[in-house]
Design a protein around this motif. Structure first.
Motif, mmCIF file in Angstrom:
data_model
loop_
_atom_site.group_PDB
_atom_site.id
_atom_site.type_symbol
_atom_site.label_atom_id
_atom_site.label_comp_id
_atom_site.label_asym_id
_atom_site.label_seq_id
_atom_site.Cartn_x
_atom_site.Cartn_y
_atom_site.Cartn_z
ATOM 1 N N MET A 5 0.732 -1.014 -0.071
ATOM 2 C CA MET A 5 -0.094 0.011 -0.074
ATOM 3 C C MET A 5 0.820 1.150 -0.027
ATOM 4 S SD MET A 5 -3.210 -0.449 -0.038
ATOM 5 C CE MET A 5 -4.153 -1.908 0.249
ATOM 6 N N THR A 6 0.541 1.988 -0.757
ATOM 7 C CA THR A 6 1.250 3.433 -1.054
ATOM 8 C C THR A 6 0.261 4.570 -1.130
ATOM 9 O OG1 THR A 6 3.085 2.474 -2.134
ATOM 10 C CG2 THR A 6 2.928 4.725 -2.164
ATOM 11 N N CYS A 7 0.299 5.721 -0.471
ATOM 12 C CA CYS A 7 -0.615 6.754 -0.416
ATOM 13 C C CYS A 7 -0.524 7.330 -1.980
ATOM 14 C CB CYS A 7 -0.446 7.606 0.531
ATOM 15 S SG CYS A 7 -1.226 8.999 0.290
ATOM 16 N N PRO A 8 -1.736 7.851 -2.667
ATOM 17 C CA PRO A 8 -1.617 8.115 -4.059
ATOM 18 C C PRO A 8 -1.275 9.589 -3.956
ATOM 19 C CG PRO A 8 -3.765 7.571 -3.458
ATOM 20 C CD PRO A 8 -2.899 6.949 -2.268
ATOM 21 N N GLY A 9 -1.453 10.208 -2.815
ATOM 22 C CA GLY A 9 -1.299 11.553 -2.676
ATOM 23 C C GLY A 9 0.182 12.119 -2.276
ATOM 24 N N CYS A 10 0.703 11.411 -1.339
ATOM 25 C CA CYS A 10 2.099 11.639 -0.883
ATOM 26 C C CYS A 10 3.427 10.600 -0.975
ATOM 27 C CB CYS A 10 2.259 12.194 0.455
ATOM 28 S SG CYS A 10 1.461 11.021 1.757
ATOM 29 N N GLY A 11 2.596 9.299 -1.363
ATOM 30 C CA GLY A 11 3.791 8.363 -1.421
ATOM 31 C C GLY A 11 4.042 7.489 -0.028
ATOM 32 N N GLU A 12 3.266 7.830 0.987
ATOM 33 C CA GLU A 12 3.544 7.434 2.438
ATOM 34 C C GLU A 12 3.269 5.808 2.272
ATOM 35 O OE1 GLU A 12 4.818 6.776 6.105
ATOM 36 O OE2 GLU A 12 4.831 8.906 5.315
ATOM 37 N N GLU A 13 4.034 5.062 2.918
ATOM 38 C CA GLU A 13 3.555 3.621 3.292
ATOM 39 C C GLU A 13 3.487 3.213 4.444
ATOM 40 O OE1 GLU A 13 7.374 1.884 1.260
ATOM 41 O OE2 GLU A 13 7.038 2.519 -0.522
ATOM 42 N N ASP A 14 3.912 3.892 5.524
ATOM 43 C CA ASP A 14 3.807 3.642 6.908
ATOM 44 C C ASP A 14 2.667 3.945 7.450
ATOM 45 O OD1 ASP A 14 6.228 1.952 6.625
ATOM 46 O OD2 ASP A 14 7.258 3.854 7.154
ATOM 47 N N GLU A 15 2.118 5.319 7.451
ATOM 48 C CA GLU A 15 1.223 5.532 8.279
ATOM 49 C C GLU A 15 -0.085 5.562 7.564
ATOM 50 O OE1 GLU A 15 1.980 9.691 9.799
ATOM 51 O OE2 GLU A 15 4.227 9.206 9.868
ATOM 52 N N LEU A 16 -0.734 4.326 7.295
ATOM 53 C CA LEU A 16 -1.980 4.274 6.644
ATOM 54 C C LEU A 16 -2.749 3.403 7.607
ATOM 55 C CD1 LEU A 16 -0.478 3.089 3.035
ATOM 56 C CD2 LEU A 16 -1.260 5.294 3.874
ATOM 57 N N THR A 17 -4.028 3.606 7.599
ATOM 58 C CA THR A 17 -4.862 2.990 8.310
ATOM 59 C C THR A 17 -6.304 2.561 7.495
ATOM 60 O OG1 THR A 17 -6.080 4.706 9.177
ATOM 61 C CG2 THR A 17 -4.174 4.071 10.627
ATOM 62 N N CYS A 32 -1.089 12.720 5.149
ATOM 63 C CA CYS A 32 -1.681 13.862 4.210
ATOM 64 C C CYS A 32 -3.204 13.835 4.238
ATOM 65 C CB CYS A 32 -1.099 13.675 2.996
ATOM 66 S SG CYS A 32 -2.029 12.386 1.783
ATOM 67 N N GLY A 33 -3.910 12.837 4.773
ATOM 68 C CA GLY A 33 -5.390 12.867 5.084
ATOM 69 C C GLY A 33 -6.217 12.185 3.707
ATOM 70 N N ALA A 34 -5.108 11.803 2.656
ATOM 71 C CA ALA A 34 -6.085 11.294 1.675
ATOM 72 C C ALA A 34 -6.686 9.941 1.981
ATOM 73 C CB ALA A 34 -4.959 10.642 0.562
ATOM 74 N N ARG A 35 -7.828 9.681 1.136
ATOM 75 C CA ARG A 35 -8.659 8.491 1.518
ATOM 76 C C ARG A 35 -8.970 7.996 0.269
ATOM 77 N NH1 ARG A 35 -12.296 6.395 5.490
ATOM 78 N NH2 ARG A 35 -14.143 5.818 4.615
ATOM 79 N N TRP A 36 -8.766 6.619 0.219
ATOM 80 C CA TRP A 36 -9.301 5.830 -1.168
ATOM 81 C C TRP A 36 -9.836 4.436 -0.696
ATOM 82 C CZ3 TRP A 36 -4.288 6.661 0.861
ATOM 83 C CH2 TRP A 36 -3.653 5.624 0.990
ATOM 84 N N PRO A 37 -10.365 3.835 -1.793
ATOM 85 C CA PRO A 37 -10.904 2.288 -1.708
ATOM 86 C C PRO A 37 -9.804 1.597 -1.854
ATOM 87 C CG PRO A 37 -11.817 3.214 -3.399
ATOM 88 C CD PRO A 37 -11.086 4.210 -2.713
ATOM 89 N N ARG A 38 -9.582 0.356 -0.783
ATOM 90 C CA ARG A 38 -8.342 -0.531 -0.831
ATOM 91 C C ARG A 38 -8.582 -1.343 -2.311
ATOM 92 N NH1 ARG A 38 -8.208 -5.964 2.685
ATOM 93 N NH2 ARG A 38 -9.954 -6.057 1.130
ATOM 94 N N ASP A 39 -9.751 -1.913 -2.565
ATOM 95 C CA ASP A 39 -9.436 -2.693 -3.778
ATOM 96 C C ASP A 39 -9.556 -2.022 -5.084
ATOM 97 O OD1 ASP A 39 -9.446 -4.807 -2.061
ATOM 98 O OD2 ASP A 39 -11.642 -4.699 -1.642
ATOM 99 N N THR A 40 -8.633 -1.154 -5.162
ATOM 100 C CA THR A 40 -8.643 -0.319 -6.627
ATOM 101 C C THR A 40 -7.264 -1.065 -7.333
ATOM 102 O OG1 THR A 40 -7.041 1.089 -5.577
ATOM 103 C CG2 THR A 40 -9.368 2.058 -5.642
ATOM 104 N N PRO A 41 -7.358 -1.154 -8.666
ATOM 105 C CA PRO A 41 -6.083 -1.605 -9.293
ATOM 106 C C PRO A 41 -4.807 -0.960 -8.928
ATOM 107 C CG PRO A 41 -7.828 -0.555 -10.976
ATOM 108 C CD PRO A 41 -7.972 -0.086 -9.330
ATOM 109 N N TYR A 42 -3.806 -1.791 -8.866
ATOM 110 C CA TYR A 42 -2.490 -1.423 -8.607
ATOM 111 C C TYR A 42 -1.993 -0.227 -9.425
ATOM 112 C CZ TYR A 42 -1.341 -5.702 -6.103
ATOM 113 O OH TYR A 42 -1.141 -6.949 -5.215
ATOM 114 N N THR A 43 -1.426 0.703 -8.696
ATOM 115 C CA THR A 43 -1.002 1.749 -9.228
ATOM 116 C C THR A 43 0.832 2.115 -9.031
ATOM 117 O OG1 THR A 43 -1.370 3.377 -7.548
ATOM 118 C CG2 THR A 43 -2.796 3.315 -9.541
ATOM 119 N N CYS A 44 1.572 2.622 -9.919
ATOM 120 C CA CYS A 44 3.005 2.717 -9.630
ATOM 121 C C CYS A 44 3.193 3.788 -8.587
ATOM 122 C CB CYS A 44 3.592 2.755 -10.897
ATOM 123 S SG CYS A 44 5.389 3.126 -10.736
ATOM 124 N N ALA A 45 4.049 3.404 -7.691
ATOM 125 C CA ALA A 45 4.434 4.468 -6.775
ATOM 126 C C ALA A 45 5.058 5.619 -7.447
ATOM 127 C CB ALA A 45 5.098 3.814 -5.470
#
Length: 121
Positions: A5-17, A32-45
């Motif tokens: 899991m990688t945040c699409p907004g800032c690239g964060e990998e650790d601070e995800l809930t 950064c406060g971004a929110r997205w559904p988990r079951d989305t297609p993979y995206t390149c970080a």
């Protein structure tokens, strides 16, 4: 197969809930406060592309002195653009070396991976 899991907004990998809702699991980035559904297609970080291929990566250890042995394989995402050379190698039925870090799972600084990687032919 577990996802990186990688945040699409800032690239964060650790601070995800994650939070389970009626529509599925939603991931929130605490950085950064971004929110997205988990079951989305993979995206390149690195490039945010969605042409991602799962390929085996060799996990190795020295079993006898200097004899390097493949002890296990696990699958990592490779981006068709950012990891093109490694994807071509993997498509020739050669596992991805254990020390390789894919651009699809870890953002690369300036498009370049830090450090040198020497691959056998």
């Amino acid at each position: 197969m577990p996802r990186q899991m990688t945040c699409p907004g800032c690239g964060e990998e650790d601070e995800l809930t994650g939070e389970r809702t009626e529509s599925g699991i939603h991931i929130s980035c605490d950085a950064c406060g971004a929110r997205w559904p988990r079951d989305t297609p993979y995206t390149c970080a690195t490039c945010q592309g969605q042409d991602i291929h799962m390929r085996p990566q060799a996990l190795t250890q020295y079993s006898r002195g200097t004899q390097l042995s493949i002890v296990s394989l696990h699958y990592i995402p490779l981006c068709a653009d950012c990891d093109a050379d490694m994807l071509a190698r993997a498509n020739r039925q050669k596992p991805v070396p254990g020390q390789y870090r894919s651009a699809a799972s870890r953002r690369r600084e300036g498009g370049e991976e830090t450090g040198n990687l020497i691959l056998p032919r």
